[in-house]
Design an enzyme around this catalytic site. Structure first.
Site, PDB file in Angstrom:
ATOM      1  N   THR A  43      -7.449 -95.675 -55.546  1.00  0.00           N
ATOM      2  CA  THR A  43      -6.257 -96.411 -55.319  1.00  0.00           C
ATOM      3  C   THR A  43      -6.301 -97.415 -56.498  1.00  0.00           C
ATOM      4  O   THR A  43      -5.043 -97.759 -57.172  1.00  0.00           O
ATOM      5  CB  THR A  43      -5.870 -96.888 -53.978  1.00  0.00           C
ATOM      6  OG1 THR A  43      -6.115 -95.697 -52.972  1.00  0.00           O
ATOM      7  CG2 THR A  43      -4.586 -97.563 -53.855  1.00  0.00           C
ATOM      8  N   CYS A  44      -7.031 -98.303 -56.360  1.00  0.00           N
ATOM      9  CA  CYS A  44      -6.912 -99.482 -57.090  1.00  0.00           C
ATOM     10  C   CYS A  44      -6.753 -99.177 -58.749  1.00  0.00           C
ATOM     11  O   CYS A  44      -5.808 -99.801 -59.310  1.00  0.00           O
ATOM     12  CB  CYS A  44      -8.335-100.349 -57.178  1.00  0.00           C
ATOM     13  SG  CYS A  44      -8.479-101.805 -58.280  1.00  0.00           S
ATOM     14  N   CYS A  49      -3.912-101.705 -57.633  1.00  0.00           N
ATOM     15  CA  CYS A  49      -4.061-102.904 -58.432  1.00  0.00           C
ATOM     16  C   CYS A  49      -3.614-102.898 -59.572  1.00  0.00           C
ATOM     17  O   CYS A  49      -3.039-103.673 -60.443  1.00  0.00           O
ATOM     18  CB  CYS A  49      -5.239-103.689 -58.050  1.00  0.00           C
ATOM     19  SG  CYS A  49      -6.105-103.249 -56.583  1.00  0.00           S
ATOM     20  N   LYS A  52      -0.172-101.651 -60.983  1.00  0.00           N
ATOM     21  CA  LYS A  52       0.653-102.635 -60.516  1.00  0.00           C
ATOM     22  C   LYS A  52       0.865-103.956 -61.347  1.00  0.00           C
ATOM     23  O   LYS A  52       1.814-104.246 -61.685  1.00  0.00           O
ATOM     24  CB  LYS A  52       0.349-102.898 -59.030  1.00  0.00           C
ATOM     25  CG  LYS A  52       1.130-103.841 -58.399  1.00  0.00           C
ATOM     26  CD  LYS A  52       0.854-105.080 -57.933  1.00  0.00           C
ATOM     27  CE  LYS A  52      -0.496-105.691 -57.893  1.00  0.00           C
ATOM     28  NZ  LYS A  52      -1.092-106.039 -56.423  1.00  0.00           N
ATOM     29  N   TYR A 181       2.826-107.376 -48.842  1.00  0.00           N
ATOM     30  CA  TYR A 181       2.646-107.887 -50.321  1.00  0.00           C
ATOM     31  C   TYR A 181       3.110-106.698 -51.321  1.00  0.00           C
ATOM     32  O   TYR A 181       3.674-106.851 -52.350  1.00  0.00           O
ATOM     33  CB  TYR A 181       1.352-108.255 -50.653  1.00  0.00           C
ATOM     34  CG  TYR A 181       0.061-107.194 -50.721  1.00  0.00           C
ATOM     35  CD1 TYR A 181      -0.165-106.712 -51.900  1.00  0.00           C
ATOM     36  CD2 TYR A 181      -0.441-106.695 -49.549  1.00  0.00           C
ATOM     37  CE1 TYR A 181      -1.208-105.815 -52.348  1.00  0.00           C
ATOM     38  CE2 TYR A 181      -1.368-105.689 -49.808  1.00  0.00           C
ATOM     39  CZ  TYR A 181      -1.813-105.494 -51.228  1.00  0.00           C
ATOM     40  OH  TYR A 181      -2.648-104.333 -51.361  1.00  0.00           O
ATOM     41  N   ILE A 182       2.774-105.469 -50.975  1.00  0.00           N
ATOM     42  CA  ILE A 182       3.397-104.368 -51.802  1.00  0.00           C
ATOM     43  C   ILE A 182       4.680-104.304 -52.018  1.00  0.00           C
ATOM     44  O   ILE A 182       5.440-104.503 -53.038  1.00  0.00           O
ATOM     45  CB  ILE A 182       2.926-103.072 -51.408  1.00  0.00           C
ATOM     46  CG1 ILE A 182       1.380-102.955 -51.356  1.00  0.00           C
ATOM     47  CG2 ILE A 182       3.372-101.918 -52.126  1.00  0.00           C
ATOM     48  CD1 ILE A 182       0.728-101.758 -50.729  1.00  0.00           C
ATOM     49  N   GLU A 185       5.810-107.413 -54.028  1.00  0.00           N
ATOM     50  CA  GLU A 185       5.347-107.250 -55.365  1.00  0.00           C
ATOM     51  C   GLU A 185       6.580-106.479 -56.141  1.00  0.00           C
ATOM     52  O   GLU A 185       6.949-106.670 -57.231  1.00  0.00           O
ATOM     53  CB  GLU A 185       4.212-106.727 -55.606  1.00  0.00           C
ATOM     54  CG  GLU A 185       2.938-107.794 -55.123  1.00  0.00           C
ATOM     55  CD  GLU A 185       1.665-107.413 -55.022  1.00  0.00           C
ATOM     56  OE1 GLU A 185       0.761-108.338 -55.031  1.00  0.00           O
ATOM     57  OE2 GLU A 185       1.242-106.154 -55.086  1.00  0.00           O
ATOM     58  N   ARG A 202      12.335-105.716 -41.592  1.00  0.00           N
ATOM     59  CA  ARG A 202      12.906-105.955 -40.060  1.00  0.00           C
ATOM     60  C   ARG A 202      12.539-107.255 -39.465  1.00  0.00           C
ATOM     61  O   ARG A 202      13.103-107.916 -38.509  1.00  0.00           O
ATOM     62  CB  ARG A 202      12.224-104.510 -39.283  1.00  0.00           C
ATOM     63  CG  ARG A 202      10.931-104.807 -39.295  1.00  0.00           C
ATOM     64  CD  ARG A 202      10.436-103.512 -38.419  1.00  0.00           C
ATOM     65  NE  ARG A 202       9.192-103.699 -38.326  1.00  0.00           N
ATOM     66  CZ  ARG A 202       8.086-102.803 -37.895  1.00  0.00           C
ATOM     67  NH1 ARG A 202       8.580-102.048 -36.917  1.00  0.00           N
ATOM     68  NH2 ARG A 202       6.913-102.874 -37.814  1.00  0.00           N
ATOM     69  N   ASP A 306     -10.874 -99.223 -47.216  1.00  0.00           N
ATOM     70  CA  ASP A 306      -9.678 -99.300 -46.530  1.00  0.00           C
ATOM     71  C   ASP A 306      -9.794 -98.148 -45.222  1.00  0.00           C
ATOM     72  O   ASP A 306      -8.854 -98.316 -44.405  1.00  0.00           O
ATOM     73  CB  ASP A 306      -8.551 -98.720 -47.513  1.00  0.00           C
ATOM     74  CG  ASP A 306      -7.985 -99.710 -48.477  1.00  0.00           C
ATOM     75  OD1 ASP A 306      -8.776-100.993 -48.448  1.00  0.00           O
ATOM     76  OD2 ASP A 306      -7.035 -99.815 -49.092  1.00  0.00           O
ATOM     77  N   THR A 314      -9.691-104.559 -52.768  1.00  0.00           N
ATOM     78  CA  THR A 314     -10.742-103.777 -53.822  1.00  0.00           C
ATOM     79  C   THR A 314     -11.955-104.642 -53.742  1.00  0.00           C
ATOM     80  O   THR A 314     -13.179-104.090 -53.612  1.00  0.00           O
ATOM     81  CB  THR A 314     -10.146-103.745 -55.266  1.00  0.00           C
ATOM     82  OG1 THR A 314      -9.242-102.784 -55.392  1.00  0.00           O
ATOM     83  CG2 THR A 314     -11.173-103.499 -56.224  1.00  0.00           C
ATOM     84  N   ALA A 344      -4.126-112.727 -53.379  1.00  0.00           N
ATOM     85  CA  ALA A 344      -2.973-112.909 -54.004  1.00  0.00           C
ATOM     86  C   ALA A 344      -1.986-112.053 -53.910  1.00  0.00           C
ATOM     87  O   ALA A 344      -2.240-110.936 -53.271  1.00  0.00           O
ATOM     88  CB  ALA A 344      -3.344-112.777 -55.430  1.00  0.00           C
ATOM     89  N   HIS A 439      -5.389-133.148 -67.002  1.00  0.00           N
ATOM     90  CA  HIS A 439      -4.041-133.220 -67.293  1.00  0.00           C
ATOM     91  C   HIS A 439      -3.706-133.046 -68.474  1.00  0.00           C
ATOM     92  O   HIS A 439      -4.517-132.823 -69.542  1.00  0.00           O
ATOM     93  CB  HIS A 439      -3.984-134.891 -67.075  1.00  0.00           C
ATOM     94  CG  HIS A 439      -2.631-135.304 -67.407  1.00  0.00           C
ATOM     95  ND1 HIS A 439      -1.679-135.050 -66.263  1.00  0.00           N
ATOM     96  CD2 HIS A 439      -2.031-136.033 -68.232  1.00  0.00           C
ATOM     97  CE1 HIS A 439      -0.492-135.550 -66.652  1.00  0.00           C
ATOM     98  NE2 HIS A 439      -0.536-136.045 -67.975  1.00  0.00           N
ATOM     99  N   GLU A 444      -4.168-129.794 -61.205  1.00  0.00           N
ATOM    100  CA  GLU A 444      -4.545-131.170 -61.276  1.00  0.00           C
ATOM    101  C   GLU A 444      -3.832-131.815 -59.966  1.00  0.00           C
ATOM    102  O   GLU A 444      -4.437-132.399 -58.883  1.00  0.00           O
ATOM    103  CB  GLU A 444      -4.195-132.071 -62.051  1.00  0.00           C
ATOM    104  CG  GLU A 444      -2.693-132.743 -62.350  1.00  0.00           C
ATOM    105  CD  GLU A 444      -2.576-133.299 -63.586  1.00  0.00           C
ATOM    106  OE1 GLU A 444      -3.008-134.388 -63.784  1.00  0.00           O
ATOM    107  OE2 GLU A 444      -1.801-132.892 -64.537  1.00  0.00           O
TER     108      GLU A 444
END
Ligand code: FAD
Length: 460
Positions: A43-44, A49, A52, A181-182, A185, A202, A306, A314, A344, A439, A444
């Site tokens: 899948t990855c 991933c 995507k 998340y899918i 994204e 929903r 999975d 992953t 993420a 900076h 920061e």
């Protein structure tokens, strides 16, 4: 006696977890076989991933062009070619899949391009090859697949993430269904590419399970980027009228679009695996049941990734593979530690999270200190854009340990990978503060957060 089997290890599924386990065992000199029913990489690499992230990169360009104008660039009208993007993406994915295959071969593993099905605890049938193989140890690493509500009238007109990677044309409009998340994204990807995008979910807000401030902040930012976010509503029907799809919702609303994409969750890939024949049991949710070392109910059969539905990422599948290898082939019982795994969401803007949400922390340790800031990224100073970055630290008052870090904004995933080291190491807020700022950066802010959020009077 290993000699009486064809292989010391046979792996079903050549994705993130399966490939790593197979390679490690083969590099140790074990006789390893692997069955893969689709394409090496799983899948990855093939439909997760990696493609995507390429789509996110392609899509973000439209935003960068706007930023460029703010900095004085005059750019002639830009055009995006979906066809040429898909072509380049497919070439790169084929290259990566080839590297995975070459690495397996270099390590000395035999790869069978076939669906693997257990006949008993030590025998795997290679479906369509008229062949069976035997192994002392079997590892199931068959991943997951999209779930869609089969009973929904018109669901056959909808696509999932799997088809989204191969659309022949970019739609002019799309309804993306789901709040995970899918869904988030892909809504960002399509909107960035100029597709009129509606995200319907929903539940009361997107990204269930994430920190509530992150959820609310991101929903607002998605709308600012032009995505129509419709919450608390689900499909009653998808009707096809000519080339158009009509999403009829239970609330009575309806949305017209060229495409409807369901990203409503994923389920473990246990179909036609012969689990019953081998005596492997499932959890109530339909995942392969395993102990902390990834061993199934059958002592010589193990499962990772999975298909066990523990933490579907992953790097986690890879680490479970490493722990499996240590346990079975290095005589060093090892289990993966699921605490402080960074995650993420490659939405636009993206999200990076490690550790506990505020609600989870309150449940775990009681009252917590919250440090939170919202600010306009410096990069957008000339653009008149009102986009804000959110940063939030969740701190345990007694120990002063930072339990959770939550970021929504440009580069959040890159920042969170490093913040995860500090959270995993159990560093205190005082130690974060003792770290000198760099900076001028957005990061920061993470070491200069001084003001605690006032404690809300729950009664009020
Ligand atoms: P997989 O990588 O799914 O591999 C399983 C393999 O087994 C597949 O190749 C399949 O064809 C094969 N197989 C299945 N059944 C059989 C059989 N009976 N015989 C032979 N072969 C079989 N994770 C992240 O960490 N970051 C991300 O940004 C991210 N983005 C994602 C985006 C999308 C759209 C999706 C769908 C997933 C994403 N993930 C992401 C999740 C990640 O892809 C998975 O967690 C990871 O691939 C799981 O690895 P695995 O080894 O368990 O299974």
């Amino acid at each position: 006696m290993s000699e009486s089997y064809d292989y010391d290890l046979f792996v079903i599924g050549a994705g993130s977890g399966g490939v790593r386990a197979a390679r490690l065992a083969a590099l140790d000199g074990k006789r390893v076989g692997v069955a893969e029913g689709h394409r090496i990489g799983g899948t990855c690499v093939i439909q997760g991933c990696v493609p995507k992230k390429f789509m996110v990169y392609a899509s973000e360009v439209s935003h960068h062009l706007k930023v460029a104008e703010g900095y004085g660039w005059t750019i002639p009208e830009a055009h995006f070619s979906w066809k040429s993007f898909i072509e380049c993406k497919d070439i790169e994915i084929a290259r990566l899949s080839g590297i995975y295959a070459a690495n397996l071969a270099k390590a000395g593993a035999d790869v069978f391009h076939a669906h693997g099905r257990l006949k008993d605890a030590h025998t795997v049938e290679l479906v369509g090859k008229d062949r069976t193989v035997t192994a002392r140890t079997i590892l199931i690493a068959t991943g997951g697949k999209p779930w869609v509500p089969d009973a929904l009238p018109g669901i056959e007109h909808a696509i999932t993430s799997e088809e989204a990677f191969h659309l022949s044309d970019l739609p002019r409009s799309i309804v993306v269904v789901g709040g995970g998340y899918i869904a988030v994204e892909f809504a960002g990807i399509f909107a960035g590419l100029g597709v009129e995008t509606t995200l319907v979910y929903r539940g009361p807000n997107i990204l269930r399970g994430f920190d509530d401030d992150v959820r609310a902040h991101l929903a607002g930012e998605l709308e600012r980027r032009g995505i129509r976010v419709v919450l608390g509503c689900q499909h009653a029907e998808i009707r096809k009228e000519g080339d158009r799809l009509i999403s009829v919702m239970e609330t009575g609303q309806s949305f017209e679009s060229d495409q409807v994409m369901f990203a409503t969750g994923r389920v473990p890939n246990t179909h036609d695996l012969g689990l019953e024949a081998a005596g492997v049991t499932l959890t109530e949710g339909g995942a392969i049941a395993v102990d902390a070392f990834s061993r199934t109910s059958v002592p010589n059969i193990w499962a990772i990734g999975d298909v066990t539905d523990r933490m579907n990422l992953t790097p986690v599948a890879i680490r479970e593979a490493v722990a499996f290898h240590q346990t079975v082939f290095r005589d060093t019982p090892s289990r993966f530690d699921y605490e402080a795994v960074p995650t993420a969401v490659f939405s636009q803007p993206p999200v990076g999270v490690v550790g506990l949400s505020e609600a989870e922390a309150r449940k775990a340790v009681g009252p917590v200190d919250i440090y939170l800031t919202r600010f306009r990224p410096m990069k957008y100073a000339f653009m008149g854009l009102d986009e804000r970055t959110l940063m939030k630290l969740v701190v345990e008052p007694e120990s002063n340990r930072v339990l959770g870090v939550h970021i929504v904004g440009p580069d959040a995933p890159e920042m969170i990978q490093l913040a995860a080291i500090a959270v995993k190491a159990g560093l205190t807020k005082a130690q974060w503060d003792a770290t000198c700022a760099l900076h001028p950066t957005a990061a920061e802010e993470l070491v200069t957060l001084r003001e605690k959020q006032p404690v809300l009077d729950m009664a009020g």
